[in-house]
Design a protein around this motif. Structure first.
Motif, PDB file in Angstrom:
ATOM      1  N   GLY A  77      37.410  37.819  31.346  1.00 31.76           N
ATOM      2  CA  GLY A  77      36.594  38.407  32.396  1.00 31.76           C
ATOM      3  C   GLY A  77      36.317  39.877  32.180  1.00 31.76           C
ATOM      4  O   GLY A  77      36.512  40.423  31.095  1.00 31.76           O
ATOM      5  N   HIS A 110      37.093  36.457  43.213  1.00 32.57           N
ATOM      6  CA  HIS A 110      36.607  36.872  41.893  1.00 32.57           C
ATOM      7  C   HIS A 110      37.667  37.564  41.043  1.00 32.57           C
ATOM      8  O   HIS A 110      37.380  37.947  39.903  1.00 32.57           O
ATOM      9  N   PHE A 142      38.115  40.514  36.624  1.00 33.58           N
ATOM     10  CA  PHE A 142      37.226  39.770  37.512  1.00 33.58           C
ATOM     11  C   PHE A 142      36.498  38.679  36.735  1.00 33.58           C
ATOM     12  O   PHE A 142      36.235  38.827  35.526  1.00 33.58           O
ATOM     13  N   ASP A 143      36.122  37.620  37.449  1.00 38.30           N
ATOM     14  CA  ASP A 143      35.336  36.566  36.798  1.00 38.30           C
ATOM     15  C   ASP A 143      33.843  36.886  36.799  1.00 38.30           C
ATOM     16  O   ASP A 143      33.037  36.143  36.227  1.00 38.30           O
ATOM     17  N   VAL A 144      33.464  37.986  37.448  1.00 37.78           N
ATOM     18  CA  VAL A 144      32.088  38.490  37.402  1.00 37.78           C
ATOM     19  C   VAL A 144      32.155  39.995  37.198  1.00 37.78           C
ATOM     20  O   VAL A 144      33.213  40.615  37.369  1.00 37.78           O
ATOM     21  N   LEU A 149      28.515  42.827  42.705  1.00 36.51           N
ATOM     22  CA  LEU A 149      28.967  42.527  44.053  1.00 36.51           C
ATOM     23  C   LEU A 149      28.413  43.556  45.041  1.00 36.51           C
ATOM     24  O   LEU A 149      27.934  44.615  44.645  1.00 36.51           O
ATOM     25  N   TYR A 153      32.354  43.926  49.491  1.00 41.93           N
ATOM     26  CA  TYR A 153      33.484  43.625  48.613  1.00 41.93           C
ATOM     27  C   TYR A 153      34.314  44.881  48.373  1.00 41.93           C
ATOM     28  O   TYR A 153      35.552  44.823  48.336  1.00 41.93           O
TER      29      TYR A 153
END
Length: 556
Positions: A77, A110, A142-144, A149, A153
């Protein structure tokens, strides 16, 4: 009957369009104002956000990141840092709050993992804690890309780290998380200066307040409409954060330029005795055709950025093309409407005698400084060509010493949290710690009996690497498919030394370590992805190998 009236081609259509807009000026103005307000409301309600999250599929850094995600998700990530600093006491004195914050961060959507900077026991050490124990950083994956975001967030992250802030610890966000926390730009000083200069130049050129204001007003309205459309498109696909700025700059430039063509021709026709409505139609039929051709040419040129085969670059061109299209529409409809509304009063408020594109009558010599200059160029073309080439050559000299690179967080103002995080990490761990390289070795094709020899060769190759402040020992993933380690440069991420280290690791050190085996080595991480991005630009855009490029954050 004139050719303007009799023409059935584009000139005839443009003539009728210009006259209709001038004659129905109120209707056209209302339609533009409705579009302006309506699109702005829609953009505010349904528009997307801009993000510097982009994909570099096929590069070695992307391949390494994909391997990490597949075999060690907690290490894959996009990485960011939550930097902790307490000037009065070591962070071990607030170990309870640190543990609580790490747990809070791990529970956020995330988040793949959050690494505690404190050692697990009194005898252990941690590479994420400074020697004096007063500075450390939590590595959050993070996965993004966090920049994709929204602000809500960030509020949740603030809530997660509140226990440490309540204990008096300074908490800053580094990397992509820090970019998410950057405040919106509200300083429009440079835009105001540019706008003021444009007003002065137009007043000098036209000599009339109304004539000088029209290009600015029409270009501004067209650009706002275009940027609103771009915001709606951003809900469908990802545009870089610089896209609206680039679109605004290009849209204002061409919008003012196109309006100048039409207004200059219109004023001359009115001075020659034409009715204002008729003059507006003829201006659109003549200068408007040049505007239409020029606008199409600019859009095609911007679409040519897709030749780079880098989606991020191509979308920059697409973003700018949106405002170019609205600028052309504004020039062909809004400008004649304003000309029709002004009528013969276009030169009413004068700051000097009005000037248009007056031409000499038959048999009369043209006058003026520009005419005399043109005649001199005509008589001595080679002298002026040589002088122009010399000037261009002198201006191009810096090109040969410009380095292709990216700008790190150290260039941000100290009011930004990512800059403060950058400075804290640089002071406590060295500048290279702000952009570490992740080393990934894929050993799936290596027989078990040969893996110990591979690890030994890699350890030898990674010893005393020039330009590296430290290279951590490679550790196997839980499934034993990969060997993973970290290399830290002696220099800041944007420095040439870091770029040299990246090339050395990728092209020399890792290939030497895996030579004689079926293993493959990769250098990944945010800084590595930026370097791969720059290499792609240099390879695919002719003449760009020595150009400075500001690279955004990567998704790797």
């Amino acid at each position: 009957m004139s050719t303007y009236e009799a023409g059935t081609g584009r000139r005839g259509r443009l003539l009728r369009l210009g006259e209709w807009c001038a004659r129905h000026c109120v209707v056209v103005l209302v339609l533009w104002l409705l579009a302006l307000g309506g699109l702005h409301v829609l953009q505010s309600a349904f528009g997307g956000t801009y993000s510097d999250d982009f994909d570099l599929s096929g590069t070695q850094s992307s391949t390494g990141a994909d391997l990490l995600r597949a075999h060690d998700p907690a290490a894959g990530g996009t990485g960011a840092q939550v930097v902790l600093h307490d000037a009065q006491k070591p962070l071990t004195d607030v170990s309870g709050q640190v543990d609580q914050v790490v747990g809070n961060l791990e529970k956020l959507p995330h988040v793949l993992s959050a690494q505690n900077p404190l050692p697990s026991s009194s005898s252990a050490s941690s590479t994420s804690l400074s020697k004096d124990g007063k500075t450390g950083y939590i590595t959050v994956r993070f996965d993004v890309n966090p920049t994709s975001l929204d602000d809500s967030y960030l509020d949740r992250v603030d809530t997660a780290v509140k226990p440490l802030r309540s204990a008096g610890v300074q908490v800053e966000y580094g990397g992509p998380l820090g970019e998410l926390a950057r405040p919106e730009t509200k300083d429009f000083t440079s835009e105001a200066i540019g706008f003021a200069v444009a007003v002065v130049v137009l007043l000098i050129g036209f000599g009339s307040v109304i004539a000088a204001g029209m290009p600015l007003v029409t270009a501004l309205i067209a650009v706002i409409v275009g940027v609103s459309c771009l915001g709606l498109l951003a809900a469908l696909t990802t545009f870089a954060s610089v896209s609206p700025t680039l679109a605004t700059m290009i849209g204002l430039g061409v919008g003012i330029d196109y309006a100048l063509f039409l207004i200059t021709r219109h004023r001359q026709l009115v001075m020659d005795g034409d009715d204002p409505v008729r003059a507006a139609g003829r201006a659109v039929a003549t200068s408007g055709r040049a505007v239409l051709v020029s606008g199409c040419t600019v859009v095609v040129a911007l679409a040519g950025l897709y030749v780079s085969r880098v989606g991020f670059i191509g979308k920059l061109g697409a973003a700018a093309a949106v405002t170019v299209v609205t600028a052309v529409l504004g020039a062909l409809t809004l400008v004649p409407a304003l000309l029709g509304l002004a009528g013969r009063r276009i030169d009413r408020f004068r700051v000097r005698p009005p000037v248009a594109e007056a031409g000499a009558g038959a048999g009369v010599e043209q006058q003026g400084g520009w005419h005399r200059y043109a005649r001199r160029v005509e008589r001595r073309p080679w002298w002026f060509l040589l002088a122009g080439a010399v000037v261009v050559g002198v201006l191009a000299i810096p090109l040969f010493s410009i380095r292709l690179g990216h700008i790190d967080d150290g260039a941000d103002p100290t009011s930004f949290t990512d800059r403060r995080a950058f400075d804290l990490v640089s002071t406590a761990f060295g500048p290279g710690a702000n952009g570490p390289f992740t080393l990934v070795v894929d050993q799936r094709s290596v027989p078990d009996a040969d893996r110990s020899a591979l690890a030994s060769n890699l350890e030898k190759a990674l010893t005393d690497v020039p330009g590296a402040a430290s290279v951590g020992a490679l550790q196997p993933t839980s499934d034993d498919a990969l060997l993973v380690g970290t290399a830290v440069s002696k220099d800041a991420p944007q420095d040439a030394g870091t770029a040299d280290l990246f090339k050395r690791l990728k092209d020399d050190v890792l290939p030497e370590g895996v030579s004689g085996t079926a293993a493959d080595g990769y250098v990944t991480g945010t800084t590595a992805a930026q370097e791969d991005f720059l290499a792609i630009i240099a390879a695919r855009l002719p003449g760009s190998s020595r150009s400075w490029w500001v690279s955004p954050s990567s998704s790797s």
